[in-house]
Enzyme design. Sequence first.
Site, PDB file in Angstrom:
ATOM      1  N   LYS A  53      53.689  70.989  30.664  1.00 25.22           N
ATOM      2  CA  LYS A  53      55.077  71.368  30.381  1.00 25.22           C
ATOM      3  C   LYS A  53      56.020  70.277  30.873  1.00 25.22           C
ATOM      4  O   LYS A  53      56.976  69.903  30.187  1.00 25.22           O
ATOM      5  CB  LYS A  53      55.400  72.715  31.056  1.00 25.22           C
ATOM      6  CG  LYS A  53      54.722  73.879  30.371  1.00 25.22           C
ATOM      7  CD  LYS A  53      54.818  75.177  31.144  1.00 25.22           C
ATOM      8  CE  LYS A  53      53.876  76.207  30.500  1.00 25.22           C
ATOM      9  NZ  LYS A  53      53.778  77.461  31.212  1.00 25.22           N
ATOM     10  N   GLN A  97      55.148  80.356  36.672  1.00 23.81           N
ATOM     11  CA  GLN A  97      53.812  80.291  36.073  1.00 23.81           C
ATOM     12  C   GLN A  97      52.946  81.456  36.574  1.00 23.81           C
ATOM     13  O   GLN A  97      52.866  81.698  37.783  1.00 23.81           O
ATOM     14  CB  GLN A  97      53.175  78.939  36.452  1.00 23.81           C
ATOM     15  CG  GLN A  97      51.858  78.663  35.776  1.00 23.81           C
ATOM     16  CD  GLN A  97      51.994  78.461  34.263  1.00 23.81           C
ATOM     17  OE1 GLN A  97      52.895  77.785  33.798  1.00 23.81           O
ATOM     18  NE2 GLN A  97      51.086  79.052  33.505  1.00 23.81           N
ATOM     19  N   ASP A 120      60.168  81.890  28.702  1.00 26.62           N
ATOM     20  CA  ASP A 120      58.841  82.437  28.387  1.00 26.62           C
ATOM     21  C   ASP A 120      58.951  83.718  27.551  1.00 26.62           C
ATOM     22  O   ASP A 120      57.966  84.170  26.973  1.00 26.62           O
ATOM     23  CB  ASP A 120      58.097  82.777  29.692  1.00 26.62           C
ATOM     24  CG  ASP A 120      57.085  81.705  30.074  1.00 26.62           C
ATOM     25  OD1 ASP A 120      56.728  80.889  29.205  1.00 26.62           O
ATOM     26  OD2 ASP A 120      56.646  81.693  31.237  1.00 26.62           O
TER      27      ASP A 120
END
Length: 287
Positions: A53, A97, A120
């Site tokens: 990322k 995460q 997300d």
Amino acid sequence: MAKKLDGRQLANKMQLELQEEVSRWSENNQRLPKLVVILVGEDTASQVYVRNKEKAAKKIGILSEVVKLNDTISEKELLSLIATYNADDTVDGLLVQLPLPKQINEEHVLLAIDPKKDVDGFHPMNVGKLFVGSPNMVPCTPFGIVTLLKENGVVLAGKKVVIIGRSNIVGKPLMHLLLQEDATVTIAHSKTKDLKAETLTADILVVAIGQAEMITADYIKPGAVVVDVGMNRNHEGKLVGDVNFSEVEPIASFITPVPGGVGPMTITMLMEQTVRQVREENQKRSL
Ligand code: NDP
């Protein structure tokens, strides 16, 4: 022989377009997007995902910050850090995460992230918006799948889609995105009675189960479009999908490879959702 749904190629093209857009903003002294990724602990797979990322963000010109935290951090400390980034106007995208260590409740963390920065798409507010048909931030893997299909000219309206897998990050949000596109959607899972009877009706089959090469040619209706989300290591340690590619490729009309299919699209949609907020802001300013 099926045509390849080349996620790597499309992802590169989209990332280049994002890079051009961000570099224009930079030349015009406009605000640049910023992504903050919080990584708790030393999970090897998570470290790889976060590194990828960061790499993609850098390539595009998105400012990025990776916050690495010890796996002994308390939930309270993590929530207070999230609040700091929520309040920081220079931050456009914020993600934590997953998975998280045992002492931290994942739901509390997802709820704490400002829905406007939830790139997300996991915040219950964004999940709800998707459910009622007015999506804003959406989970990146399903968003990437729909983009990959549409960009390759695959018509979704009226098609019978079968998704195998009902996770919150792939199967369920994908069902809603496909309903938005007027597809007829069935979700199958490990308790489905006759899986093959379901998959054989699919014009488009999406497989997200995490079982190496389980879906063989006998699950496929000839001419179907096959999307393989799975990422597994086979007994030789090679990265393979949930679909047996060599068996299915001759009878499908389109198929995603693994690697190089859904994976690169997922990360690109994360970048797109980070850039989007700033795009709207910069457009308003230049009117
Ligand atoms: P989960 O483990 O959360 O969900 C798996 C789903 O598959 C469940 O709904 C499960 O059913 C179902 N399932 C498992 N085995 C079978 C079976 N034999 N027959 C029918 N259904 C079955 O997985 P994720 O959704 O998180 O991920 C799925 C795969 O996709 C993994 O390989 C993962 O690595 C990959 N992935 C790839 C991404 C990418 O960017 N390329 C992103 C996210 C995931 P039940 O609910 O009944 O248990």
